[in-house]
Structure formats: C-alpha cells, structure tokens
Scaffold this motif. Structure first.
Motif, PDB file in Angstrom:
ATOM      1  N   LEU A  60       2.788   8.573  -7.150  1.00  0.00           N
ATOM      2  CA  LEU A  60       3.202   9.975  -7.077  1.00  0.00           C
ATOM      3  C   LEU A  60       4.504  10.225  -7.825  1.00  0.00           C
ATOM      4  CD1 LEU A  60       2.313  10.875  -3.381  1.00  0.00           C
ATOM      5  CD2 LEU A  60       0.973  11.230  -5.464  1.00  0.00           C
ATOM      6  N   VAL A  61       5.435   9.272  -7.796  1.00  0.00           N
ATOM      7  CA  VAL A  61       6.701   9.480  -8.512  1.00  0.00           C
ATOM      8  C   VAL A  61       6.458   9.565 -10.014  1.00  0.00           C
ATOM      9  CG1 VAL A  61       8.886   8.376  -9.138  1.00  0.00           C
ATOM     10  CG2 VAL A  61       8.209   8.522  -6.748  1.00  0.00           C
ATOM     11  N   PHE A  62       5.584   8.680 -10.522  1.00  0.00           N
ATOM     12  CA  PHE A  62       5.293   8.697 -11.957  1.00  0.00           C
ATOM     13  C   PHE A  62       4.136   9.636 -12.290  1.00  0.00           C
ATOM     14  CE2 PHE A  62       7.633   4.764 -11.539  1.00  0.00           C
ATOM     15  CZ  PHE A  62       8.385   4.732 -12.695  1.00  0.00           C
ATOM     16  N   THR A  63       3.498  10.224 -11.263  1.00  0.00           N
ATOM     17  CA  THR A  63       2.326  11.087 -11.442  1.00  0.00           C
ATOM     18  C   THR A  63       1.367  10.491 -12.468  1.00  0.00           C
ATOM     19  OG1 THR A  63       3.473  12.471 -13.083  1.00  0.00           O
ATOM     20  CG2 THR A  63       3.547  13.183 -10.777  1.00  0.00           C
ATOM     21  N   MET A  64       1.040   9.224 -12.250  1.00  0.00           N
ATOM     22  CA  MET A  64       0.204   8.485 -13.200  1.00  0.00           C
ATOM     23  C   MET A  64      -1.261   8.801 -12.928  1.00  0.00           C
ATOM     24  SD  MET A  64       0.324   6.522 -15.749  1.00  0.00           S
ATOM     25  CE  MET A  64      -0.696   5.399 -16.689  1.00  0.00           C
ATOM     26  N   ASP A  65      -1.818   9.677 -13.727  1.00  0.00           N
ATOM     27  CA  ASP A  65      -3.227  10.054 -13.656  1.00  0.00           C
ATOM     28  C   ASP A  65      -4.016   9.093 -14.541  1.00  0.00           C
ATOM     29  OD1 ASP A  65      -5.738  11.171 -13.862  1.00  0.00           O
ATOM     30  OD2 ASP A  65      -5.019  13.231 -13.974  1.00  0.00           O
ATOM     31  N   GLY A  66      -4.760   8.163 -13.915  1.00  0.00           N
ATOM     32  CA  GLY A  66      -5.482   7.166 -14.689  1.00  0.00           C
ATOM     33  C   GLY A  66      -6.528   7.756 -15.610  1.00  0.00           C
ATOM     34  N   ALA A  88       0.835  -1.207   0.000  1.00  0.00           N
ATOM     35  CA  ALA A  88       0.000   0.000   0.000  1.00  0.00           C
ATOM     36  C   ALA A  88       0.869   1.256   0.000  1.00  0.00           C
ATOM     37  CB  ALA A  88      -0.931  -0.012   1.204  1.00  0.00           C
ATOM     38  N   VAL A  89       1.923   1.260   0.803  1.00  0.00           N
ATOM     39  CA  VAL A  89       2.820   2.418   0.847  1.00  0.00           C
ATOM     40  C   VAL A  89       3.575   2.560  -0.470  1.00  0.00           C
ATOM     41  CG1 VAL A  89       4.834   3.396   1.996  1.00  0.00           C
ATOM     42  CG2 VAL A  89       3.038   2.306   3.351  1.00  0.00           C
ATOM     43  N   LEU A  90       4.070   1.438  -1.017  1.00  0.00           N
ATOM     44  CA  LEU A  90       4.795   1.492  -2.284  1.00  0.00           C
ATOM     45  C   LEU A  90       3.881   1.935  -3.423  1.00  0.00           C
ATOM     46  CD1 LEU A  90       7.032  -1.710  -2.111  1.00  0.00           C
ATOM     47  CD2 LEU A  90       7.730   0.667  -1.818  1.00  0.00           C
ATOM     48  N   GLY A  91       2.593   1.557  -3.360  1.00  0.00           N
ATOM     49  CA  GLY A  91       1.655   2.010  -4.382  1.00  0.00           C
ATOM     50  C   GLY A  91       1.505   3.520  -4.398  1.00  0.00           C
ATOM     51  N   VAL A  92       1.475   4.138  -3.219  1.00  0.00           N
ATOM     52  CA  VAL A  92       1.413   5.604  -3.142  1.00  0.00           C
ATOM     53  C   VAL A  92       2.679   6.210  -3.734  1.00  0.00           C
ATOM     54  CG1 VAL A  92       1.328   7.573  -1.576  1.00  0.00           C
ATOM     55  CG2 VAL A  92      -0.119   5.583  -1.137  1.00  0.00           C
ATOM     56  N   VAL A  93       3.835   5.642  -3.388  1.00  0.00           N
ATOM     57  CA  VAL A  93       5.109   6.188  -3.874  1.00  0.00           C
ATOM     58  C   VAL A  93       5.199   6.100  -5.391  1.00  0.00           C
ATOM     59  CG1 VAL A  93       7.611   5.887  -3.824  1.00  0.00           C
ATOM     60  CG2 VAL A  93       6.286   5.691  -1.707  1.00  0.00           C
ATOM     61  N   VAL A  94       4.870   4.928  -5.959  1.00  0.00           N
ATOM     62  CA  VAL A  94       4.961   4.756  -7.415  1.00  0.00           C
ATOM     63  C   VAL A  94       3.978   5.677  -8.127  1.00  0.00           C
ATOM     64  CG1 VAL A  94       4.515   3.121  -9.285  1.00  0.00           C
ATOM     65  CG2 VAL A  94       5.849   2.406  -7.306  1.00  0.00           C
ATOM     66  N   TRP A 126      -5.839  14.784  -8.873  1.00  0.00           N
ATOM     67  CA  TRP A 126      -5.948  13.894  -7.712  1.00  0.00           C
ATOM     68  C   TRP A 126      -6.939  12.751  -7.920  1.00  0.00           C
ATOM     69  CZ3 TRP A 126      -6.014  18.171  -3.337  1.00  0.00           C
ATOM     70  CH2 TRP A 126      -4.753  18.791  -3.317  1.00  0.00           C
ATOM     71  N   PRO A 127      -8.111  12.957  -8.538  1.00  0.00           N
ATOM     72  CA  PRO A 127      -8.985  11.794  -8.804  1.00  0.00           C
ATOM     73  C   PRO A 127      -8.304  10.738  -9.668  1.00  0.00           C
ATOM     74  CG  PRO A 127     -10.216  13.830  -9.045  1.00  0.00           C
ATOM     75  CD  PRO A 127      -8.777  14.225  -8.921  1.00  0.00           C
ATOM     76  N   GLY A 128      -7.519  11.179 -10.651  1.00  0.00           N
ATOM     77  CA  GLY A 128      -6.795  10.218 -11.479  1.00  0.00           C
ATOM     78  C   GLY A 128      -5.728   9.486 -10.702  1.00  0.00           C
ATOM     79  N   PHE A 129      -5.019  10.204  -9.811  1.00  0.00           N
ATOM     80  CA  PHE A 129      -4.034   9.541  -8.950  1.00  0.00           C
ATOM     81  C   PHE A 129      -4.713   8.503  -8.057  1.00  0.00           C
ATOM     82  CE2 PHE A 129      -1.372  13.695  -9.015  1.00  0.00           C
ATOM     83  CZ  PHE A 129      -0.899  13.363 -10.273  1.00  0.00           C
ATOM     84  N   LEU A 130      -5.867   8.851  -7.517  1.00  0.00           N
ATOM     85  CA  LEU A 130      -6.593   7.919  -6.653  1.00  0.00           C
ATOM     86  C   LEU A 130      -7.020   6.686  -7.437  1.00  0.00           C
ATOM     87  CD1 LEU A 130      -7.891   7.288  -3.921  1.00  0.00           C
ATOM     88  CD2 LEU A 130      -9.923   8.559  -4.665  1.00  0.00           C
ATOM     89  N   LEU A 131      -7.474   6.869  -8.680  1.00  0.00           N
ATOM     90  CA  LEU A 131      -7.855   5.731  -9.511  1.00  0.00           C
ATOM     91  C   LEU A 131      -6.660   4.806  -9.738  1.00  0.00           C
ATOM     92  CD1 LEU A 131      -9.784   4.221 -11.434  1.00  0.00           C
ATOM     93  CD2 LEU A 131      -9.062   5.800 -13.248  1.00  0.00           C
ATOM     94  N   VAL A 158      -5.776   2.914  -6.388  1.00  0.00           N
ATOM     95  CA  VAL A 158      -6.721   1.832  -6.099  1.00  0.00           C
ATOM     96  C   VAL A 158      -6.475   0.651  -7.040  1.00  0.00           C
ATOM     97  CG1 VAL A 158      -9.157   1.177  -6.091  1.00  0.00           C
ATOM     98  CG2 VAL A 158      -8.455   3.374  -5.137  1.00  0.00           C
ATOM     99  N   ALA A 159      -6.170   0.947  -8.301  1.00  0.00           N
ATOM    100  CA  ALA A 159      -5.890  -0.133  -9.259  1.00  0.00           C
ATOM    101  C   ALA A 159      -4.647  -0.918  -8.846  1.00  0.00           C
ATOM    102  CB  ALA A 159      -5.709   0.452 -10.657  1.00  0.00           C
ATOM    103  N   LEU A 160      -3.631  -0.240  -8.326  1.00  0.00           N
ATOM    104  CA  LEU A 160      -2.409  -0.931  -7.918  1.00  0.00           C
ATOM    105  C   LEU A 160      -2.639  -1.827  -6.704  1.00  0.00           C
ATOM    106  CD1 LEU A 160       0.359   1.803  -8.360  1.00  0.00           C
ATOM    107  CD2 LEU A 160      -0.408   0.053  -9.951  1.00  0.00           C
ATOM    108  N   LEU A 161      -3.626  -1.496  -5.885  1.00  0.00           N
ATOM    109  CA  LEU A 161      -3.903  -2.321  -4.709  1.00  0.00           C
ATOM    110  C   LEU A 161      -4.410  -3.707  -5.092  1.00  0.00           C
ATOM    111  CD1 LEU A 161      -5.602   0.226  -2.263  1.00  0.00           C
ATOM    112  CD2 LEU A 161      -3.233  -0.566  -2.281  1.00  0.00           C
TER     113      LEU A 161
END
Length: 344
Positions: A216-222, A208-214, A313-318, A321-324
């Motif tokens: 935000l580091v890649f700023t992957m907006d789904g 869960a922590v690594l998912g947040v880091v990845v 931020w909604p895209g980051f959250l998407l 959640v997908a990485l989880l």
C-alpha cells in the motif's frame, strides 16, 4: 515474440524480489532492534527450566497476539548482563525455589556468559549450541554432592519442569555420564528445532502485515506494472525501428513527442524503466534530475487516489500474494530464468 514474455517475466520477478527483500529487511530491523530472537530463547528457557513466573503466567505466550504484545514491549525474559567473569565453580541449587528467583536460568547464564555482550543491560545471547547447553548442565550437576542424582533431586524439589526431561534422559542413558551428556544434547537440539518452527510461525504473521504495508505504501499494482513493461518493450522496439527507417519515420516519432526535438523525449523515456515509473506512485518518491541534487516529493494526493480506486485493487492483491512467497522463492525463480548457478 518470446523475448517479450521473457522480459515481462524477468521484470515481474525482479520487482517482487526487491519488494520481498524490503519486507524481510524491515522485519529483520525490528527483530534486531527489539532483540526478539534473544527474548524468544530465554522465554523458552525460563518456561522449561524454572516454570511460570511469580504470577503463574508462562514466559512464552501461546497466542500470537500475546507474543507480540508481551515479548517486544512488556516482558523481558532475558537475564541481566554481567561483565564479571563467570565463577570457576558453578553455584549450587537451592532446596526450594521462589518463582521470583529463577535460579536455573541464572545459573545457566553464568555457564554461558562468555559468549555474551550487553544489549541495554540484558544478555544478547540468542542461540545456545546444544553441545554447550549439555556441558553447562553437566557442570551444574558436578557442583552437587551426589552428582546427577543429587542434581535431579534438587530439580524435583524445586518443581522445575526440566526434571521430567532430564529424568527420562538419565534413565535412558542407564546412568552413564557420557551417554547422559549426549542424550541431553540431542534433546536440546530437538527442542531448539521445535522453537525455531514456532518462531517462524509467528514471523509469518509479521511478514504478512509488512507485506500489506509495503504494497500500500508503494501502491504497487502488479497488473499495471506488467502492462507498463509491455509498453516499454513496444516503445523500445519502435525507437529501434525508427532509427533505421529514414526521415519519414523520424517525422512520425517527432509528432508523437511534444516539442521540437524528439531526442530528449526518447532519452528520458528510455532512461526511466517501468519499475522506476511505478515507484513514482509511492507515498514518497525521489527524483534524480540530469542536473542538480536529488529531490524528494510527497505524493499524498496521487497515493490516496490510487488507494481508493477499485480498479487497482486486483493488482495490489497480486503484489501482496507475490510477497507472501518470500525473497528466497523469487531469487530461486530468477536463478532459473537467468541460468545463474547457486554457489554452495
């Protein structure tokens, strides 16, 4: 029209799969580097066979925070590695054990050290098969004058937590050695399953922590990535239409692409998929020019701008959640979409 949604689904699934694999790979790298699995196993064995340490603390902490603060960096429950061959006869248990001696763990290690190799001066054993554990205990019991009965009495005198478990197995086996060995094997197999479930529960917090880091580091907006996929599909469709529509359509494409010749513009656009465009927004990006060597770019300003923009931020959250769901989930979805059959 259906192909557009299929392309969109495949693009999202592949991107989530790749990022999930990255999260799993980072986690596995830390696990191997810090020998977490081996420490987890031997912390459990010390608690089960010898009890708490000299300070009265459990080797395997109950709280998630204590586990990740103690096992990787502070306390190493693994026995010291020995490059000497194991003794042909198992050592005898002391009548009473000091908490600093850890007699049972050391004797067990002597019986299983043939499958060991050193890791920073400590054992690297992270898995003991239940059958091998049962045989090791039978060897320790055979070293006592009164056999299993004497072995149990020594465990009782040492106040080993293992005494209660083995006493129950011995009584259930009706003092039959073969049934006792099978009972110990079944009991230890169940304990290893319980330990695996406990380990997975702790690993979920790490993932869960690594998912947040990845994310935000890649700023992957789904959401932005999905929109980019649709734009790419529309652009490719327009290029295809232009190719068969004659000079007028070519002039329209030429007007859309700045510059004299639209061919390099189209070629560059088609050779840069949507996923590559999204990864260009990462904190560090790599570009591969048509000529010359690859170059690394620091995108600190652009990265911070995307992080601090609430619309992303909604895209980051998407994406988070997908990485989880994990890489195995997205691989299964990809197999179902593409028809790839699993080879078992």
């Amino acid at each position: 029209m259906l192909s557009v949604y299929v392309d969109l689904a495949l693009g999202l699934v592949v991107s989530f799969l790749l990022l999930s694999l990255l999260v799993s790979g980072i986690n596995e790298a830390f696990v191997r580097m810090l020998a977490i699995r081996s420490k987890f196993l031997w912390a459990y064995l010390r608690d089960t066979m010898d009890g708490s340490d000299a300070q009265g603390r459990s080797w395997l902490p109950a709280k998630v925070r204590d586990v990740f603060a103690a096992l990787p960096f502070v306390r190493d429950p693994r026995p010291k590695h020995s490059d000497q061959p194991p003794p042909p006869e198992p050592g005898t248990l002391p009548a009473q054990e000091s908490k600093a001696e850890d007699a049972m763990v050391n004797l067990l290690y002597q019986r299983v050290q043939e499958i060991d190799h050193p890791k920073k001066g400590r054992t690297s054993i992270s898995n003991i098969p239940p059958a091998r554990f049962a045989v090791a205990l039978m060897e320790l019991a055979a070293g006592e004058p009164d056999g299993v009965e004497g072995f149990l009495e020594k465990l009782k005198a040492m106040r080993s937590p293992l005494y209660g478990h083995l006493k129950g197995v011995w009584e259930t086996a009706q003092r039959d050695l073969d049934r006792f060995r099978q009972g110990v094997e079944s009991w230890f197999d169940g304990e290893m399953q319980r330990l695996s479930m406990l380990y997975k529960r702790y690993v979920k917090w790490v993932l869960a922590v690594l998912g947040v880091v990845v994310t935000l580091v890649f700023t992957m907006d789904g959401l932005e990535y999905a929109k980019t996929l649709l734009r790419d599909n529309a652009f490719r469709a327009s290029v295809t239409a232009v190719a068969g529509s004659g000079t007028d359509a070519y002039n329209e494409l030429k007007a859309r692409c700045t510059g004299g010749d639209p061919v390099p513009c189209v070629t560059e656009t088609l050779s840069q998929p949507a996923l590559v465009k999204m990864l260009d927004h990462a904190l560090v990006s790599v570009s591969f020019p048509a000529e010359g060597d690859p170059s690394v770019h620091w995108n600190g300003g652009l990265w911070w701008q995307r992080i601090t923009t609430p619309s992303h931020w909604p895209g980051f959250l998407l994406t988070y959640v997908a990485l989880l769901f994990g890489a195995s989930f997205w691989w299964d979805v990809l197999r179902r979409l593409t028809g790839i059959k699993s080879r078992r």
